[in-house]
Design a protein around this motif. Structure first.
Motif, short mmCIF file in Angstrom:
data_model
loop_
_atom_site.label_atom_id
_atom_site.label_comp_id
_atom_site.label_asym_id
_atom_site.label_seq_id
_atom_site.Cartn_x
_atom_site.Cartn_y
_atom_site.Cartn_z
N UNK A 1 49.26 34.08 39.67
CA UNK A 1 49.67 35.40 39.17
C UNK A 1 49.71 35.37 37.65
N UNK A 2 49.20 36.44 37.03
CA UNK A 2 49.24 36.59 35.58
C UNK A 2 50.01 37.87 35.24
N UNK B 1 51.89 32.76 33.36
CA UNK B 1 51.11 32.42 34.54
C UNK B 1 51.98 31.68 35.55
N UNK B 2 51.87 32.09 36.80
CA UNK B 2 52.55 31.41 37.90
C UNK B 2 51.51 30.89 38.89
N UNK B 3 51.73 29.69 39.39
CA UNK B 3 50.85 29.13 40.42
C UNK B 3 51.70 28.76 41.63
N UNK C 1 54.15 28.39 35.41
CA UNK C 1 53.32 27.28 34.94
C UNK C 1 53.17 27.27 33.42
N UNK C 2 52.80 28.39 32.85
CA UNK C 2 52.57 28.51 31.41
C UNK C 2 53.14 29.84 30.93
N UNK D 1 46.93 39.31 40.60
CA UNK D 1 47.11 38.24 41.58
C UNK D 1 45.74 37.71 42.00
N UNK D 2 45.68 36.40 42.22
CA UNK D 2 44.42 35.72 42.54
C UNK D 2 44.59 34.83 43.76
N UNK D 3 43.52 34.70 44.54
CA UNK D 3 43.44 33.70 45.61
C UNK D 3 42.48 32.61 45.16
#
Length: 360
Positions: free
Chosen positions: A277-278, A287-289, A294-295, A264-266
């Motif tokens: 999120x990957x 990948x989720x944004x 998303x992809x 998880x990323x900010x």
């Protein structure tokens, strides 16, 4: 036979970096593969890269690779002879000389390990692979879509053990080889998917090694003249930046011979206030944004260090790293119904259908 390029030990720096970018977070540690390749080239001489069209239709082509969880490979280094043992044993099984070596996948370690065999055997290495990226399972290659059997296949470990497999399908090869790999300590080296030149010309994803070398070179040259290294990679791949952020949390575990988990990323800078999120199984697969998908696989997702542009693998993700996430197009073969069945998001257990990403 026309040679596309001759690869010396120092050239492996660029190829390893490019392979890690194409490896979409998996394929093993590029540093390990680079050292193995450099050692072999210094001992046996440079490797000649050839276009697949240079081979005759009846030539025997054999891919080689390392199998297992990338997290294990960084701790359990190969001794160096396992790949050649697998290669020579398969040659004996087939009852004829192998004419060329091929990459199984364009992953960090697996874009470099074939150089070990090519150098030690003196055989040419084909400029291509079976994925145009990295995937976690053995049947997930374009060879499968062209009816090539993964077996006979030879697995070798660092203790001197070897196993020969003959299976009824490539999916069964994966199941049995994965179980053997776990018992071998989590990683093994293998030779598999023997095919003739005519089949290889249809099945191989072409130009992989040249692309890896060019990516590594582009990154190095951008840094040398103080240009943005991430921009150089984006331009070469026709990629799209899908996030820029810091790693907030990681859930990573080794299960059944795979490194599985999520990160998880900010967001930072232009992406501040957004989340990312990957999900991965050795490789980055979805990948989720901001909570929206998303992809997904088979499109390629890779992570680069924001400042240096160096690729970051799934097993080297750490809290606080500032990274840029890129998406770029997969080989067209993967967008066919057969390709989606092999490597689409539902195969990996994600409850979403594949939708082509808009790279415009």
């Amino acid at each position: 036979m026309k040679i596309l390029r001759t690869v010396y030990a120092e050239d492996m720096e660029d190829i390893a970096i490019g392979g890690a970018i194409m490896g979409t977070g998996g394929g093993g540690d590029p540093y390990v593969g680079k050292l193995m390749a450099q050692q072999a080239i210094r001992k046996h001489g440079p490797v000649k890269i050839v276009d697949i069209e240079e081979l005759s239709d009846d030539a025997l082509v054999v891919p080689v690779c390392m199998m297992g969880a990338p997290t294990v490979m960084t701790e359990k280094l190969p001794q160096g002879d396992e790949l050649m043992n697998a290669f020579r044993q398969l040659e004996q099984l087939l009852g004829r000389k192998i004419d060329a070596v091929l990459c199984g996948e364009a992953g960090g370690v697996n874009s470099t390990t074939p150089f070990v065999v090519a150098a030690a055997s003196g055989l040419p290495l084909v400029d291509g692979d079976g994925m145009g990226r990295a995937y976690p399972e053995l049947q997930m290659v374009t060879f499968t879509m062209h009816g090539v059997s993964a077996t006979p296949m030879v697995l070798c470990d660092d203790k001197g053990n070897s196993i020969v497999l003959e299976t009824v399908s490539n999916a069964w090869t994966e199941r049995l080889a994965r179980a053997a790999t776990v018992e071998m300590g989590g990683s093994a080296l293998l030779a598999f998917y023997p095919m003739d030149g005519k089949t290889a010309k249809r099945a191989v994803v072409r130009g992989t090694l040249t692309l890896c070398a060019n990516l590594g070179l582009a990154l190095r040259e951008a840094r040398a003249v103080h240009l943005e290294p991430v921009d150089a990679i984006v331009e070469m791949l026709g990629a799209k930046v899908i996030f820029h952020g810091r790693v907030k949390d990681i859930d990573r575990r080794t299960i059944g011979g795979f490194a599985r988990g999520s990160a998880w990323f900010d967001g930072v800078e232009d992406w501040r206030g957004h989340t990312f999120k990957l999900d991965f199984q050795n490789e980055f697969l979805m990948a989720e944004r901001d909570g929206e998908v998303l992809v997904t696989t088979p499109e390629l997702i890779t992570l680069l260090e924001a400042d240096s542009g160096n690729p970051v693998t799934a097993d080297s993700l750490k809290y606080g790293l500032r990274l840029v996430a890129l998406a770029f197009p997969c080989n067209p073969q993967w967008r066919t119904p057969e390709g989606i069945a092999l490597v689409g998001p539902r195969y990996f257990g994600y409850d979403v259908d594949y939708r082509p990403f808009d790279f415009a």
